[in-house]
Design a protein around this motif. Structure first.
Motif, PDB file in Angstrom:
ATOM      1  N   HIS A  87      35.038   1.583   7.754  1.00  0.00           N
ATOM      2  CA  HIS A  87      34.254   0.680   6.932  1.00  0.00           C
ATOM      3  C   HIS A  87      32.864   1.248   6.803  1.00  0.00           C
ATOM      4  CE1 HIS A  87      32.935  -0.981  10.918  1.00  0.00           C
ATOM      5  NE2 HIS A  87      31.776  -1.011  10.276  1.00  0.00           N
ATOM      6  N   ALA A  88      32.236   0.804   5.721  1.00  0.00           N
ATOM      7  CA  ALA A  88      30.853   1.222   5.502  1.00  0.00           C
ATOM      8  C   ALA A  88      30.043  -0.016   5.157  1.00  0.00           C
ATOM      9  CB  ALA A  88      30.781   2.237   4.378  1.00  0.00           C
ATOM     10  N   GLU A  89      28.926  -0.216   5.765  1.00  0.00           N
ATOM     11  CA  GLU A  89      28.083  -1.363   5.515  1.00  0.00           C
ATOM     12  C   GLU A  89      26.715  -0.879   5.099  1.00  0.00           C
ATOM     13  OE1 GLU A  89      28.020  -3.604   9.044  1.00  0.00           O
ATOM     14  OE2 GLU A  89      30.134  -4.180   8.970  1.00  0.00           O
ATOM     15  N   ALA A  90      26.141  -1.593   4.157  1.00  0.00           N
ATOM     16  CA  ALA A  90      24.836  -1.151   3.650  1.00  0.00           C
ATOM     17  C   ALA A  90      23.999  -2.356   3.243  1.00  0.00           C
ATOM     18  CB  ALA A  90      25.033  -0.223   2.469  1.00  0.00           C
ATOM     19  N   ALA A  91      22.763  -2.129   3.000  1.00  0.00           N
ATOM     20  CA  ALA A  91      21.876  -3.183   2.541  1.00  0.00           C
ATOM     21  C   ALA A  91      22.274  -3.606   1.142  1.00  0.00           C
ATOM     22  CB  ALA A  91      20.451  -2.657   2.538  1.00  0.00           C
ATOM     23  N   ASP A 109      30.515  -5.645  14.884  1.00  0.00           N
ATOM     24  CA  ASP A 109      29.341  -5.528  15.772  1.00  0.00           C
ATOM     25  C   ASP A 109      28.315  -6.612  15.340  1.00  0.00           C
ATOM     26  OD1 ASP A 109      27.130  -4.841  17.244  1.00  0.00           O
ATOM     27  OD2 ASP A 109      27.370  -2.663  16.887  1.00  0.00           O
ATOM     28  N   ILE A 110      28.195  -7.657  16.121  1.00  0.00           N
ATOM     29  CA  ILE A 110      27.327  -8.785  15.761  1.00  0.00           C
ATOM     30  C   ILE A 110      25.865  -8.355  15.664  1.00  0.00           C
ATOM     31  CG2 ILE A 110      26.537 -11.086  16.436  1.00  0.00           C
ATOM     32  CD1 ILE A 110      29.472 -10.892  15.549  1.00  0.00           C
ATOM     33  N   GLY A 157      23.515  -8.503  12.490  1.00  0.00           N
ATOM     34  CA  GLY A 157      22.214  -9.179  12.532  1.00  0.00           C
ATOM     35  C   GLY A 157      21.086  -8.255  12.118  1.00  0.00           C
ATOM     36  N   ALA A 158      21.172  -7.029  12.585  1.00  0.00           N
ATOM     37  CA  ALA A 158      20.138  -6.043  12.231  1.00  0.00           C
ATOM     38  C   ALA A 158      20.149  -5.794  10.729  1.00  0.00           C
ATOM     39  CB  ALA A 158      20.403  -4.746  12.985  1.00  0.00           C
ATOM     40  N   LYS A 159      21.369  -5.772  10.174  1.00  0.00           N
ATOM     41  CA  LYS A 159      21.460  -5.541   8.743  1.00  0.00           C
ATOM     42  C   LYS A 159      20.857  -6.707   7.969  1.00  0.00           C
ATOM     43  CE  LYS A 159      25.569  -2.635   8.886  1.00  0.00           C
ATOM     44  NZ  LYS A 159      27.000  -2.595   8.647  1.00  0.00           N
ATOM     45  N   ARG A 173      17.594  -6.253  17.262  1.00  0.00           N
ATOM     46  CA  ARG A 173      19.051  -6.325  17.327  1.00  0.00           C
ATOM     47  C   ARG A 173      19.660  -4.938  17.517  1.00  0.00           C
ATOM     48  NH1 ARG A 173      20.609 -11.400  15.199  1.00  0.00           N
ATOM     49  NH2 ARG A 173      22.692 -10.816  15.914  1.00  0.00           N
ATOM     50  N   LYS A 174      19.165  -3.964  16.821  1.00  0.00           N
ATOM     51  CA  LYS A 174      19.668  -2.589  16.956  1.00  0.00           C
ATOM     52  C   LYS A 174      18.459  -1.650  16.989  1.00  0.00           C
ATOM     53  CE  LYS A 174      24.166  -2.502  17.039  1.00  0.00           C
ATOM     54  NZ  LYS A 174      24.901  -1.851  18.128  1.00  0.00           N
TER      55      LYS A 174
END
Lengths: 482, 506
Positions: free
Chosen positions: B36-40, B61-62, B66-68, B96-97
């Motif tokens: 998976h890829a997560e982005a702003a 990853d919570i 949260g950081a995102k 958070r991260k």
């Protein structure tokens, strides 16, 4: 002059073997087997030798009494010039022939030798030749010709000798008729009978100085014996004047009679039976037979037709009939027996042109062979044929022989072949000539076979039917040595 | 031959499939790997609800999520020039991260909010957190520049409370985007765009990348490699997570030899070589036959046993060969059948290994005369045969002649039959006492028929011979330019390299 060998394959056994090997691989045909077949043919056809005019080979034949070193021999002369050939037949049927060169016949001046006779008892064989029209004129000449003998393979030149008789060479048609026999003079010495157009002479013992000449008809008990020969005839009948010798009646002197045929253009022909007169200087007429046909007397055949052991006489009267006279020996001299019913051919064109007496059936007695050289055979005009007849005691007539002796002809007839222009009997000796040493053939080995002449070839019959009569009474299917 | 076996048991049999796209993340299927890829948030990527993971899918990853969220909020505030609030959210994200980029972005926000002291503080924390950052030097220069602005002027008479120097004196600066690459298992090798560019890093990795599309390639021993394309931007956080699937149904083999470049065949030679040594690849479990061939060396054949999910290395030694070669080639050689010592060996162009010595070589090609020669082959030498083909003459004349021969022989048979027929007829007549004479035309006809038959047979035989000769005749023999090449190959080692030395004599 080298002889020409006929009737035997000229290919040696070695050559045949080589040829057979050569062609074995391709299954080739052996053509030499046809030569072998020809050698085995019942009839030998003989052509003219080199130097002989082939157009008239077979028109004038003279069977010789001896084989000239072979089994059989005959003389052929030509009508178109001075041609003479000697043909020998060996006991296997092989033929050799040789011709006298034209240059040898200087005295004949290229004239046709139309008459020939063998001087009986001569050794070496001496021939009597006649040229009745020298230089195409009316005068003729007579010659003697000595054969080279059995040891010579060919036929020598230069043996022609002109015979000067008392008739003189300027006599018209001298030599048109010739015959030899024993008609008087010294016993056992041959006499020469010479006929011209107007006269007849007998050279006693062959000595010209002892010549009996008749120039006018000789009177006889029942008519004249003619000595002249009529000119106004078909040229075919002029070529040879019929003369013969025979012992018809039993003459105490043991001599033969002279048969003189006189054919005519229109009037009936006649046959005079003559004898040498006392002293040997004249001719006497014993009998005269007058026929019903103009050509009566054209040909004679002397033989034992009835099988009684005595000679009989057949006289032809072409173109339709032949008359047979039997029983001469039982009649006094000068008496002519009555003829049998004429042997007639209603369809014949030249029936009786040539006749001969020959035993062809193996039974006692001779048969009468009558030729018709102008007969149509197999659709071929003038192909010619020879018919056979025999005496039938039951009917006292001459009847036709059964097949295959009833008719002889060329198996492949050709037009104008003139088969049967001459018909003769030929002595055939089966004894090895080397063992004879020039002597006569033993009677046990001697046969007489049929010799037929055509216009340009000669036929020798080694086999007629299935039996060839032998003098001993036995028969053989074929006279040749296998 | 040396063989080393490395084996690692996979602890995870199967992972869920998924790909999380954008801020909200999207789980998708991609082969046997899970990624998976997560982005702003971005303007071109609509937000989507997360797709529930499969039962075996690991829990999200919570903290990262949260950081995102904080990162997204901070970026929105930064865009609206609410820099202080933006800085607060960047720091919240960092809480958070602890990605150093969050500190950098907080520093930039403070600088934009003219809170230079805070800016210097967080720039310094950024350097402290990531001293090896690629832009560490530039950040130091900026810190110094800001400090210069903050320091009072040394000049006398300066008015207290004088406004500091305009901040516009500083170079322009933007916040950083963030790329997070992680994998399962961790420690996978990361390549960017191509493996030829070398290893980029190992997972897990986070950092900034240039704002352009890039392909991320992950590779780990015992696992199937995988790759994904991403588009990093300065205002986005891109999260790439790839769960590599184990190659548990294949075996990993590495085939090496003392002679590099040897042709490798597996199980079958007729389909051609699959590679050259050193060779690596996956094979089905079970026994396999490995063939190694290299010109100048003896061919080697070895059985190997491949276990599923294993990685094995096979060292196969090649010995120098004793044979030579015959190579039939050249223009027009294609399709020619090549026989050596009366045994068909190949179809040209081809090369055949033979023992040293004299060999009879025959090359045959339709429509051409054969090439037939005895050639000497030396050890380790290749005899090159370039055949110059000679056209084979046409057999039309031979057939014509044969036909004529048959016709003549047939004619001979017929004429011979006629001759024999005559012969039989004649003999029948003789046997039946028919008085035929020797001049009967059948004699001459049969004789000439026999002669004619023999002539026909003879001509037929001659034609048959001629035909046979024509059939057997041939044109000039095909010839060949024969050249011999002596080739040698041997391992070569120097002070700075190692490889194979090849030499030859032509």
């Amino acid at each position: 002059m080298s002889p020409v060998k006929e009737g035997q394959s000229g290919v040696s056994t070695r050559s045949r073997t080589i040829m057979a090997v050569l062609w074995l691989g391709v299954g080739a045909c052996n053509w030499t087997k046809f030569s072998d077949d020809a050698d085995r043919a019942p009839v030998r056809s003989i052509g003219s030798p080199s130097g002989f005019d082939s157009s008239d080979f077979g028109k004038s034949l003279l069977p010789l009494s001896g084989g000239q070193g072979s089994a059989a021999a005959f003389i052929a002369t030509g009508f178109n010039g001075s041609h003479l050939a000697l043909v020998k037949v060996d006991d296997h049927g092989g033929v050799t022939s040789a011709a006298v060169s034209t240059t040898a016949f200087t005295d004949t001046e290229s004239s046709a030798v139309t008459s020939v006779a063998e001087i009986a008892g001569s050794s070496p064989t001496l021939l009597l030749l006649g040229t009745p029209t020298v230089r195409d004129k009316d005068f003729g000449r007579v010659y003697t010709y000595q054969l080279p003998g059995p040891a010579v393979a060919g036929l020598g030149d230069g043996a022609v000798t002109t015979l000067h008789s008392k008739l003189g060479e300027m006599d018209s048609g001298l030599g048109r008729g010739l015959a030899t026999g024993f008609v008087g003079g010294v016993a056992g010495t041959a006499d020469l009978i010479i006929g011209g157009d107007n006269d007849l002479a007998v050279v006693v013992d062959g000595n010209p100085e002892m010549t009996a000449v008749a120039t006018v008809p000789v009177p006889g008990p029942d008519g004249d014996c003619e000595v002249a020969y009529e000119h106004l005839q078909d040229p075919r009948y002029l070529a040879r004047r019929p003369l013969a010798t025979a012992r018809l009646w039993a003459d105490p002197a043991g001599v033969q009679q002279i048969l003189v045929g006189s054919t005519h253009a229109g009037t009936p022909g006649k046959v005079g039976i003559m004898a040498l007169g006392p002293g040997g200087t004249t001719l006497s007429c014993l009998a005269s037979i007058t026929g019903t046909q103009p050509k009566f007397g054209h040909a004679f055949a002397v033989g034992d037709f009835d099988g009684d052991g005595a000679d009989d006489l057949a006289i032809s009267a072409p173109p339709k009939q032949v008359l047979v006279y039997l029983g001469w020996s039982k009649l006094p001299i000068g008496t002519v027996p009555a003829p049998l019913a004429p042997v007639v051919s209603n369809t014949g064109v030249d029936f009786g042109f040539s006749i001969t007496a020959l035993n062809v059936d193996g039974l006692p007695g001779d048969e009468l062979l009558i030729s018709d050289p102008r007969a149509t055979v197999g659709g071929q005009a003038n192909a010619g044929q020879v018919l056979g007849f025999k005496y039938d005691p039951a009917s006292a007539t001459m009847v036709s022989l059964a097949a295959p002796l009833a008719e002889f002809s060329d198996h492949a007839p050709e037009s104008d072949a003139a088969f049967g222009y001459t018909v003769n009997g030929l002595n055939f000796c089966r004894t090895d000539p080397a063992s004879l040493a020039g002597g006569p053939c033993p009677i046990s080995d001697l046969s007489r076979i049929l010799l037929v002449g055509a216009s340009n070839e000669v036929f020798v019959y080694f086999r007629v039917g299935s039996n060839i009569p032998m003098p001993t009474g036995a028969t053989a299917p074929d006279v040749r040595t296998p | 031959m040396m063989q080393t076996v490395l084996r690692r048991r996979a602890s995870v049999r199967r992972l869920g499939l998924g790909l999380l796209m954008g801020v909200c993340g999207v789980w998708g299927s991609s082969g046997s790997s899970v990624a998976h890829a997560e982005a702003a948030p971005s303007t071109d990527t609509p937000a989507a609800a997360p797709v529930p993971a499969a039962a075996s899918t690991p829990a999200p990853d919570i903290d990262l999520q949260g950081a995102k969220t904080e990162f997204e909020t901070a970026q929105n505030l930064f865009i609206r020039e609410q820099f202080d609030d933006a800085a607060g959210h960047f720091l919240a994200a960092f809480a958070r991260k602890p990605f150093p980029a969050f500190l950098f972005n907080a520093a930039v926000s403070y600088e934009k909010a003219r809170n230079l002291e805070k800016a210097v503080e967080f720039f310094q924390k950024y350097l402290d957190r990531d001293p090896a950052a690629s832009d560490a030097a530039a950040v130091k220069v900026r810190i110094d520049a800001i400090k210069t602005i903050l320091a009072p002027p040394p000049a006398i008479g300066a008015t207290p409370g004088t406004a500091p120097a305009p901040i516009t004196a500083l170079p322009a600066i933007e916040t950083k985007g963030l790329v997070v690459i992680d994998s399962k298992p961790q420690g996978a090798t990361i390549y960017l765009d191509s493996k030829t560019k070398g290893v980029f890093a190992k997972t897990p990795w986070q950092g900034s990348l240039e704002s352009k599309p890039v392909k991320v390639i992950l590779e780990a021993k015992g696992f199937k490699s995988d790759e994904r394309g991403i588009n990093p931007r300065s205002d986005k956080l891109v999260d790439v997570y790839i769960a590599l699937s184990e190659e548990h149904f294949l075996g990993w083999v590495e085939i090496v030899s003392n002679v590099p470049g040897a042709e490798v065949y597996i199980d079958r030679k007729d389909i051609g070589a699959i590679g050259k040594t050193p060779f690596t690849g996956h094979l089905k479990p079970g026994k396999h036959t490995v063939f190694l061939e290299r010109m100048g060396f003896k061919a080697v054949q070895q059985e190997i046993d491949v276990a599923p999910g294993t990685a094995t290395q096979h060292m196969i030694k090649l010995d120098k060969g004793d044979n030579g070669w015959i190579n039939v080639a050249g223009r027009g050689a294609y399709g020619a059948r090549v026989s050596i010592d009366k045994k068909v060996v190949c179809t040209a162009p081809c090369r055949t290994e033979v023992t040293p010595g004299v060999h009879r070589v025959v090359a045959q090609k339709a429509g051409f005369e054969d090439y037939d020669a005895e050639l000497r082959v030396d050890r380790n030498a290749e005899t090159l045969v370039e055949v110059q083909w000679s056209p084979r003459p046409s057999k039309r004349a031979a057939w014509t002649t044969a036909s004529l021969a048959a016709a003549f022989v047939g004619g001979g048979l017929y004429v011979g039959y006629l001759s024999n027929k005559n012969h039989d007829a004649i003999n029948d007549d003789i046997k039946n006492n028919v008085g035929i004479d020797s001049n009967d035309p059948r004699f001459s006809r049969g004789k000439w028929e026999a002669i004619g038959a023999d002539v026909l047979f003879g001509i037929g035989a001659l034609l048959a011979i001629s035909s046979t000769v024509s059939f057997l005749s041939h044109g000039p023999d095909s010839v060949a330019a024969v050249d011999q090449r002596v080739v040698g190959i041997a391992p070569g080692i120097s002070s700075d390299s190692a490889g194979v030395t090849a030499w030859g004599r032509f």
